[in-house]
Design an enzyme around this catalytic site. Structure first.
Site, PDB file in Angstrom:
ATOM      1  N   ASN A 112       0.830  -1.210   0.000  1.00  0.00           N
ATOM      2  CA  ASN A 112       0.000   0.000   0.000  1.00  0.00           C
ATOM      3  C   ASN A 112       0.856   1.247   0.000  1.00  0.00           C
ATOM      4  O   ASN A 112       1.962   1.264   0.547  1.00  0.00           O
ATOM      5  CB  ASN A 112      -0.932  -0.007   1.210  1.00  0.00           C
ATOM      6  CG  ASN A 112      -1.870  -1.195   1.179  1.00  0.00           C
ATOM      7  OD1 ASN A 112      -2.014  -1.836   0.136  1.00  0.00           O
ATOM      8  ND2 ASN A 112      -2.490  -1.505   2.292  1.00  0.00           N
ATOM      9  N   HIS A 129       5.746  -0.572  -2.834  1.00  0.00           N
ATOM     10  CA  HIS A 129       5.295   0.142  -4.047  1.00  0.00           C
ATOM     11  C   HIS A 129       5.302   1.662  -3.871  1.00  0.00           C
ATOM     12  O   HIS A 129       4.595   2.358  -4.587  1.00  0.00           O
ATOM     13  CB  HIS A 129       3.883  -0.335  -4.437  1.00  0.00           C
ATOM     14  CG  HIS A 129       3.850  -1.747  -4.954  1.00  0.00           C
ATOM     15  ND1 HIS A 129       2.716  -2.530  -4.949  1.00  0.00           N
ATOM     16  CD2 HIS A 129       4.814  -2.530  -5.506  1.00  0.00           C
ATOM     17  CE1 HIS A 129       2.988  -3.722  -5.456  1.00  0.00           C
ATOM     18  NE2 HIS A 129       4.254  -3.753  -5.796  1.00  0.00           N
TER      19      HIS A 129
HETATM   20  C1  BJW Z   1      -9.882  -7.486   1.991  1.00  0.00           C
HETATM   21  C2  BJW Z   1     -10.832  -6.647   2.565  1.00  0.00           C
HETATM   22  C3  BJW Z   1     -10.816  -6.548   3.963  1.00  0.00           C
HETATM   23  C4  BJW Z   1     -11.102  -6.564   0.424  1.00  0.00           C
HETATM   24  N1  BJW Z   1      -9.900  -7.224   4.660  1.00  0.00           N
HETATM   25  N2  BJW Z   1      -9.001  -8.146   2.713  1.00  0.00           N
HETATM   26  C5  BJW Z   1       5.680 -12.693 -12.631  1.00  0.00           C
HETATM   27  C6  BJW Z   1       4.575 -13.278 -13.198  1.00  0.00           C
HETATM   28  C7  BJW Z   1       3.645 -12.509 -13.916  1.00  0.00           C
HETATM   29  C8  BJW Z   1       3.813 -11.142 -14.073  1.00  0.00           C
HETATM   30  C9  BJW Z   1       4.913 -10.560 -13.515  1.00  0.00           C
HETATM   31  C10 BJW Z   1       5.818 -11.326 -12.814  1.00  0.00           C
HETATM   32  N3  BJW Z   1       6.779 -10.495 -12.339  1.00  0.00           N
HETATM   33  C11 BJW Z   1       6.485  -9.227 -12.738  1.00  0.00           C
HETATM   34  C12 BJW Z   1       5.361  -9.241 -13.464  1.00  0.00           C
HETATM   35  C13 BJW Z   1       4.710  -8.036 -14.071  1.00  0.00           C
HETATM   36  C14 BJW Z   1       3.895  -7.212 -13.114  1.00  0.00           C
HETATM   37  C15 BJW Z   1       2.790  -8.105 -12.576  1.00  0.00           C
HETATM   38  O1  BJW Z   1       2.834  -8.620 -11.483  1.00  0.00           O
HETATM   39  N4  BJW Z   1       1.708  -8.241 -13.335  1.00  0.00           N
HETATM   40  C16 BJW Z   1       0.569  -9.066 -12.905  1.00  0.00           C
HETATM   41  C17 BJW Z   1      -0.679  -8.193 -12.812  1.00  0.00           C
HETATM   42  C18 BJW Z   1       0.407 -10.197 -13.855  1.00  0.00           C
HETATM   43  N5  BJW Z   1       4.726  -6.667 -12.054  1.00  0.00           N
HETATM   44  C19 BJW Z   1       5.372  -5.528 -12.191  1.00  0.00           C
HETATM   45  O2  BJW Z   1       5.346  -4.901 -13.228  1.00  0.00           O
HETATM   46  C20 BJW Z   1       6.228  -5.035 -11.032  1.00  0.00           C
HETATM   47  N6  BJW Z   1       7.536  -4.696 -11.495  1.00  0.00           N
HETATM   48  C21 BJW Z   1       8.416  -5.599 -11.914  1.00  0.00           C
HETATM   49  O3  BJW Z   1       8.221  -6.777 -11.858  1.00  0.00           O
HETATM   50  O4  BJW Z   1       9.560  -5.040 -12.391  1.00  0.00           O
HETATM   51  C22 BJW Z   1      10.544  -5.864 -13.017  1.00  0.00           C
HETATM   52  C23 BJW Z   1      11.707  -4.954 -13.306  1.00  0.00           C
HETATM   53  C24 BJW Z   1      12.965  -5.276 -12.825  1.00  0.00           C
HETATM   54  C25 BJW Z   1      14.035  -4.424 -13.106  1.00  0.00           C
HETATM   55  C26 BJW Z   1      13.850  -3.286 -13.864  1.00  0.00           C
HETATM   56  C27 BJW Z   1      12.594  -2.950 -14.339  1.00  0.00           C
HETATM   57  C28 BJW Z   1      11.502  -3.794 -14.046  1.00  0.00           C
HETATM   58  C29 BJW Z   1       5.671  -3.745 -10.442  1.00  0.00           C
HETATM   59  C30 BJW Z   1       4.339  -3.905  -9.868  1.00  0.00           C
HETATM   60  C31 BJW Z   1       3.819  -2.525  -9.425  1.00  0.00           C
HETATM   61  C32 BJW Z   1       2.400  -2.575  -8.933  1.00  0.00           C
HETATM   62  N7  BJW Z   1       1.919  -1.245  -8.755  1.00  0.00           N
HETATM   63  C33 BJW Z   1       0.593  -1.026  -8.218  1.00  0.00           C
HETATM   64  C34 BJW Z   1       0.293   0.489  -8.235  1.00  0.00           C
HETATM   65  C35 BJW Z   1       1.055   1.186  -7.124  1.00  0.00           C
HETATM   66  C36 BJW Z   1       0.868   2.671  -7.201  1.00  0.00           C
HETATM   67  C37 BJW Z   1      -0.517   3.099  -6.880  1.00  0.00           C
HETATM   68  O5  BJW Z   1      -1.059   2.834  -5.795  1.00  0.00           O
HETATM   69  O6  BJW Z   1      -1.124   3.763  -7.728  1.00  0.00           O
HETATM   70  O7  BJW Z   1       0.519  -1.562  -6.891  1.00  0.00           O
HETATM   71  S1  BJW Z   1      -0.683  -1.942  -9.090  1.00  0.00           S
HETATM   72  C38 BJW Z   1      -1.608  -2.372  -7.663  1.00  0.00           C
HETATM   73  O8  BJW Z   1      -1.571  -3.803  -7.414  1.00  0.00           O
HETATM   74  C39 BJW Z   1      -0.869  -1.724  -6.486  1.00  0.00           C
HETATM   75  C40 BJW Z   1      -1.017  -2.756  -5.434  1.00  0.00           C
HETATM   76  O9  BJW Z   1      -0.043  -2.554  -4.429  1.00  0.00           O
HETATM   77  C41 BJW Z   1      -0.863  -4.047  -6.182  1.00  0.00           C
HETATM   78  C42 BJW Z   1      -1.427  -5.232  -5.499  1.00  0.00           C
HETATM   79  O10 BJW Z   1      -2.796  -5.107  -5.305  1.00  0.00           O
HETATM   80  P1  BJW Z   1      -3.443  -5.612  -3.949  1.00  0.00           P
HETATM   81  O11 BJW Z   1      -2.927  -4.796  -2.832  1.00  0.00           O
HETATM   82  O12 BJW Z   1      -3.327  -7.051  -3.839  1.00  0.00           O
HETATM   83  O13 BJW Z   1      -4.969  -5.134  -4.151  1.00  0.00           O
HETATM   84  P2  BJW Z   1      -6.154  -5.859  -4.928  1.00  0.00           P
HETATM   85  O14 BJW Z   1      -7.178  -4.837  -5.190  1.00  0.00           O
HETATM   86  O15 BJW Z   1      -5.661  -6.650  -6.052  1.00  0.00           O
HETATM   87  O16 BJW Z   1      -6.717  -6.922  -3.876  1.00  0.00           O
HETATM   88  C43 BJW Z   1      -7.350  -6.510  -2.691  1.00  0.00           C
HETATM   89  C44 BJW Z   1      -7.662  -7.760  -1.877  1.00  0.00           C
HETATM   90  O17 BJW Z   1      -8.200  -7.337  -0.640  1.00  0.00           O
HETATM   91  C45 BJW Z   1      -8.702  -8.681  -2.527  1.00  0.00           C
HETATM   92  O18 BJW Z   1      -8.203 -10.012  -2.495  1.00  0.00           O
HETATM   93  C46 BJW Z   1      -9.930  -8.547  -1.618  1.00  0.00           C
HETATM   94  O19 BJW Z   1     -10.662  -9.756  -1.496  1.00  0.00           O
HETATM   95  C47 BJW Z   1      -9.278  -8.195  -0.313  1.00  0.00           C
HETATM   96  N8  BJW Z   1     -10.127  -7.461   0.629  1.00  0.00           N
HETATM   97  N9  BJW Z   1     -11.642  -6.127   1.544  1.00  0.00           N
HETATM   98  C48 BJW Z   1      -9.047  -8.029   4.007  1.00  0.00           C
HETATM   99  N10 BJW Z   1     -11.738  -5.765   4.595  1.00  0.00           N
END
Ligand code: BJW
Length: 258
Positions: A112, A129
């Protein structure tokens, strides 16, 4: 041994998770947007509403989106900054402060960008992040102050006049070195890994639970819904973090003085 013994009732997962935590030397916690949902901050994979309903967050949180339309992306971030500034930490954030007092060592890694763990009182939070409340200069690549400029337009760096962007990690960008290294080390060292409120879809953060499990850590998930991680964990505590985490702390038993 008799073959027709009645099946042993599975232990209450909350009590079993608490027992694992009680024995732990080092607990590593990874939080995601779900822990802040009860503070009124929408999660990433919630559909956006109102003004933003026609956009997907995944399509705004990219360098390409910023290059294409910095004004739009900045408007989205300003809207979110406003939500964050008016939000308060909730019972889930506070329970993690308490949990850190109850175990010999706790590493808190958050995906977050809202700073609510720090505001709840968690020290040493690893911001995987970045942080939405900081600006970064696109020219100098460092956290920067805004130019105090009354003219309309995009925010500019006070030092060099370069374009500013939010200090967060977008898709395709590298995780900042220090939190990445410290989180990886904690995942490999911990004996309990607690994954809270994350969809476990975004890497490399989602790989931390797998790294911990591969080293023999007990992985506990807290989420109201099933995720990709759920089938891989021994304890999936189903419910909102604001209820489950305080219950988990209570299940640890009374705090020992000293
Ligand atoms: C509750 C609740 C309650 C609801 N109590 N729970 C390997 C495999 C496949 C792809 C990749 C890989 N490695 C890298 C990738 C690519 C990519 C990626 O992962 N893509 C996938 C989508 C497929 N990753 C990247 O690009 C990363 N960078 C990278 O790998 O760089 C390589 C590199 C190396 C060297 C040089 C250059 C590059 C970067 C990822 C950046 C993510 N950024 C974001 C935005 C941040 C800024 C902003 O806030 O605007 O981060 S995207 C967004 O997703 C944000 C979050 O932190 C992140 C995760 O989301 P999160 O927190 O899990 O939220 P949700 O909404 O998905 O889920 C919420 C959950 O809460 C749900 O499950 C609900 O059920 C639950 N919930 N109420 C408890 N009350």
């Amino acid at each position: 041994m008799a073959t027709n013994d009645p099946p042993v009732a599975p232990a209450d997962p909350l009590q079993a998770a608490a027992a694992a935590i009680r024995k732990a030397r080092h607990v590593c916690v990874l939080t995601g947007a779900g822990i802040s949902a009860e503070s009124g901050i929408p999660t990433f994979r919630d559909a956006l509403t109102g003004l933003w309903s026609k956009f997907r967050p995944e399509e705004l949180a990219t360098p390409e989106a910023f290059e294409r339309d910095p004004e739009l992306v900045w408007k989205w971030y300003e809207w979110r900054r406003d939500l964050v500034r008016h939000a308060e930490p909730n019972a889930g954030h506070r329970a993690l402060v308490e949990l850190a007092r109850r175990v010999p060592r706790l590493t808190l890694v958050t995906q977050n960008v809202d700073g609510l763990h720090q505001r709840a009182g968690s020290p040493m939070v690893l911001e995987y992040h970045g942080n939405i409340l900081r600006d970064r200069c696109m020219v100098e690549g460092v956290v920067a102050e805004r130019a105090d400029d009354a003219r309309a337009g995009l925010p500019r760096c006070a030092a060099c006049g370069g374009l500013l962007r939010p200090d967060v990690v977008w898709f395709g960008e590298a995780i900042p070195r220090t939190p990445m290294m410290l989180a990886a080390a904690a995942a490999e060292d911990c004996d309990v890994f607690l994954s809270v409120g994350t969809s476990s879809l975004v890497y490399p953060a989602a790989g931390l639970a797998q790294a911990a499990a591969a080293r023999g850590a007990v992985v506990i998930e807290v989420n109201p819904d099933a995720t990709d991680l759920t089938p891989q964990v021994p304890f999936a505590l189903q419910g909102p973090a604001g209820r489950i985490l305080p219950d988990l702390c209570a299940a640890l038993g009374p705090r020992v003085a000293g």
